[in-house]
Write an enzyme that holds these catalytic residues in place. Structure first.
Site, short mmCIF file in Angstrom:
data_model
loop_
_atom_site.label_atom_id
_atom_site.label_comp_id
_atom_site.label_asym_id
_atom_site.label_seq_id
_atom_site.Cartn_x
_atom_site.Cartn_y
_atom_site.Cartn_z
CE LYS A 119 -4.20 -1.78 2.25
NZ LYS A 119 -3.85 -3.19 2.31
CE LYS A 166 -4.26 2.17 4.26
NZ LYS A 166 -5.43 2.53 3.41
CG HIS A 216 -14.69 0.86 0.50
ND1 HIS A 216 -13.71 0.35 1.32
CD2 HIS A 216 -14.42 0.37 -0.73
CE1 HIS A 216 -12.90 -0.41 0.62
NE2 HIS A 216 -13.32 -0.42 -0.63
CG HIS A 243 -11.61 -1.57 9.89
ND1 HIS A 243 -11.95 -0.23 9.77
CD2 HIS A 243 -11.09 -1.71 11.14
CE1 HIS A 243 -11.63 0.40 10.88
NE2 HIS A 243 -11.11 -0.47 11.72
CD GLU A 283 -10.72 -1.97 -2.17
OE1 GLU A 283 -10.31 -1.48 -1.08
OE2 GLU A 283 -11.20 -3.12 -2.25
NE ARG A 306 -7.42 -9.77 -3.12
CZ ARG A 306 -8.60 -9.28 -2.73
NH1 ARG A 306 -9.69 -9.54 -3.43
NH2 ARG A 306 -8.69 -8.51 -1.66
#
Length: 659
Positions: A119, A166, A216, A243, A283, A306
């Protein structure tokens, strides 16, 4: 580029995604090989998977062992491998290993995976391609705990609280902590790192400013090996707990066309920048605080290299088989002029979990005494269980996915409600009734919930459930008195019937209770002695489904009345054992079945209320066992590494009289 023909595919995954991959391969005439363990292969894979290879034990370590996956693929005579989602699906090293061994990798290139896997790196690359990102640290110094803590403190000094820690290499809510106070930074880092290492094999973290009221939203990407990349619309995945998503829908409701266009262009730009091919998802989070929502500002969150769990909703509105396209792209086929880019209708997916929604959504693995999904036009199921089965604590607690598609969002919601009310998912605890409460809530109907929806609406959802139970409790009592002596005509049902609707409609008779149909379910290969009755009926104009069986000297009865579920277990030597046994209110009990990974107290320890005493690991998540009162520990009854069942007594309190 040269085209490759895939003839036999190894599925390096399990459960419902293994079934889904097999269906996609079957549509192209491709043979498949998958793994299983136990006395017999799962019924939901029989007839779909060409060859099922028995292994000694299925566990996460097996599916995380890349070399063994490749060995099984070669042993099974396969020329290609599909990783599914989770496990090694986003491992560049695994993709490279597959290719090195002469197999076709069904997914993006190892180079693309590597760029997006972290990330931290993904954030930096997104910025290079002018994709908006939330302020954060994408390249923190993680060389030592002290450096990491200092990096976080420096960030807080510049940006303030709250912040979000995260896992850099993972997702699904694992390795994630919201921090609101300086005193919690070190412990939050330790816990997030431990969970990240356990789930993804990498403890690296990133930090971001925490957006308090986000939606989201994600964009489905599909690219080929000829440089063509397309966006197949967007999805809203805002309804979450811990989450993790539980409801997803496409298209994302309530967004301006201009916003969709900008978001999809950003996703395509990023994908092209890393030379992406195959299916993937970009996302975003959208700041949906009242003072910001009119701007519809969105920020890059991550790219999943994926297939997503929620891919069916995109398939439904675009009419495209994403798994089949993954295989076709891996064989070198072009997308140009072959893919439909005009969506129709609205599709919503529910994730059915074995979890206790009344106990902080903790996993609740256990037996599935009967599973018969409702079918009608516009209803689709993706299931990874048989008609009689068990949810094991070794894997994620997701049981199945229920997808509905309608001309409008309201129509899709109505179909889901009907399906939940008319299905059998007979197990002690699941989230089915909770999902019904969400679907029927005003907040969800308004089509603009944020990721805090469940947290903020929890009291209203409870009241809705209590209101429904005020009516159904009385009906359940009547039914439980009658279900043990049903003598309806029964036909046999097996796992092969799971794709058919076996219930027949029946008009309400003048009787208080009428039974429309009843089936006998067996799974002799895996549960030799168990026989289950499943059926449907009516009571006072309310429909119900039911399950009756015997297990370990007890009569098991399960009811679903208008979506409210009831579970009753009556042992032969007892009148009733509904619900949990009566433990003392302050007993130190295991909240979930799992492994004791850390013990933080010992004999004689003085503890405060809400102090963490032990930490358990279950389904790749960590769970704190906290004291419900202040007191002194008399004895710790378990050891580190020990496996325990739910409600196991972990430690004893010192009695007041012995002080």
């Amino acid at each position: 580029m040269m085209k490759t023909q895939i003839r036999r595919l190894f599925i390096a995954n399990r459960g419902e995604i293994a079934r889904r991959i097999a269906l996609g391969a079957q549509s192209l005439g491709i043979e498949t090989v998958a793994l299983y363990s136990g006395p017999a292969a799962p019924g939901y894979l029989k007839g779909l998977v060409t060859e099922l290879m028995c292994v000694e034990e299925e566990n996460p370590a097996l599916y995380l062992n890349g070399e063994r996956m490749v060995q099984y693929a070669i042993q099974g005579g396969c020329d290609a491998l599909h990783p599914g989602f989770g496990f090694l699906s986003e491992s560049a090293g695994f993709a490279a290993l597959v290719i090195k061994n002469g197999l076709t990798w069904v997914g993006p290139s190892p180079e693309s995976i590597s760029k997006m896997a972290s990330k931290a790196e993904a954030r930096a690359i997104a910025k290079d391609y002018k994709v908006p990102v939330v302020p954060g640290l994408e390249r923190m110094k993680n060389n030592s705990p002290a450096e990491l803590i200092q990096s976080v403190n420096d960030f807080v000094r510049d940006h303030g609280f709250p912040i979000l820690l995260k896992a850099a290499m993972g997702g699904g809510g694992k390795g994630m902590r919201i921090v609101r106070d300086t005193k919690d930074i070190e412990e939050s880092i330790n816990r997030a790192q431990s969970e990240a290492l356990n789930s993804f094999g990498d403890s690296t973290l990133i930090v971001e400013r925490y957006v308090e009221h986000p939606r989201h939203i994600e964009v489905q990407i599909l690219g080929d090996q000829h440089g063509n990349v397309y966006a197949l619309g967007d999805r809203d995945c805002s309804v979450q707990r811990r989450h993790q998503k539980i409801i997803e829908e496409a298209p994302a409701p309530g967004l301006r066309d201009e916003t969709r266009k900008r978001m999809q262009e950003a996703a395509v730009s990023l994908a092209k920048g890393v030379h992406y091919f195959s299916a993937g998802t970009v996302e975003f989070i959208m700041d949906w605080a009242p003072e910001h929502r009119d701007k519809e500002n969105f920020f890059f969150l991550e790219m999943n290299t994926r297939l997503q769990v929620e891919h069916p909703v995109t398939e439904q509105i675009f009419g495209e088989d994403l798994v089949a396209w993954q295989l076709r792209i891996a064989m070198g086929e072009t997308l140009k002029d072959k893919i439909n880019l005009k969506p129709q209708g609205h599709s919503i997916e529910l994730r059915l979990y074995a979890e206790d929604t009344k106990n902080n959504f903790l996993p609740a693995p256990g037996p599935v005494y009967g599973f018969l999904p409702y079918h009608s036009q516009g209803i689709r199921w993706e299931a990874g269980i048989d008609v009689i089965d068990e949810v094991t604590p070794r894997f994620d607690p997701m049981i199945a996915k229920l997808i509905s598609t309608g001309t409008t969002r309201d129509e899709a919601i109505a179909k889901l409600i009907t399906a939940l009310k008319n299905s059998v998912l007979a197990m002690p605890i699941s989230n089915a009734s909770f999902l019904l409460d969400v679907l029927q809530s005003q907040g969800f109907a308004r089509a603009q919930p944020t990721t805090k929806y469940i947290e903020e609406e929890n009291q209203n959802l409870k009241q809705a459930s209590e209101s429904r139970k005020a009516r159904t409790d009385r009906l359940a009592k009547t039914l439980l008195q009658n279900l043990g002596s049903i003598r309806a005509s029964s036909n046999e049902v097996s796992a092969d019937t799971l794709t058919r609707n076996i219930f027949t409609k029946n008009t309400t008779s003048a009787e208080v209770i009428s039974y429309a149909s009843e089936m006998i379910a067996r799974n002799p290969g895996r549960y030799k002695s168990r026989e289950t009755k499943l059926g449907k009926g009516w009571i006072e104009n309310s429909s119900f489904t039911y399950c009756i069986t015997r297990d370990k000297g007890a009569l098991i009865r399960w009811l679903n009345i208008e979506g409210e579920t009831y579970f009753d277990k009556q042992k032969d030597d007892e009148t009733s054992t509904s619900g949990k046994s009566g433990a003392h209110a302050h007993d130190i009990l295991a909240p979930v079945p799992g492994k004791v990974i850390k013990i933080l107290v010992s004999q004689g320890s003085a503890v405060q209320e809400r102090q963490t005493l032990l930490i358990l690991e279950s389904m790749k998540m960590e769970f704190e066992v906290q004291a419900t009162k202040a007191g002194t520990i008399a004895e710790v009854l378990v050891t580190q590494g020990q496996q325990v069942q739910s409600d196991t007594l972990l430690a004893n309190w010192q009695s007041e009289t012995s002080k």
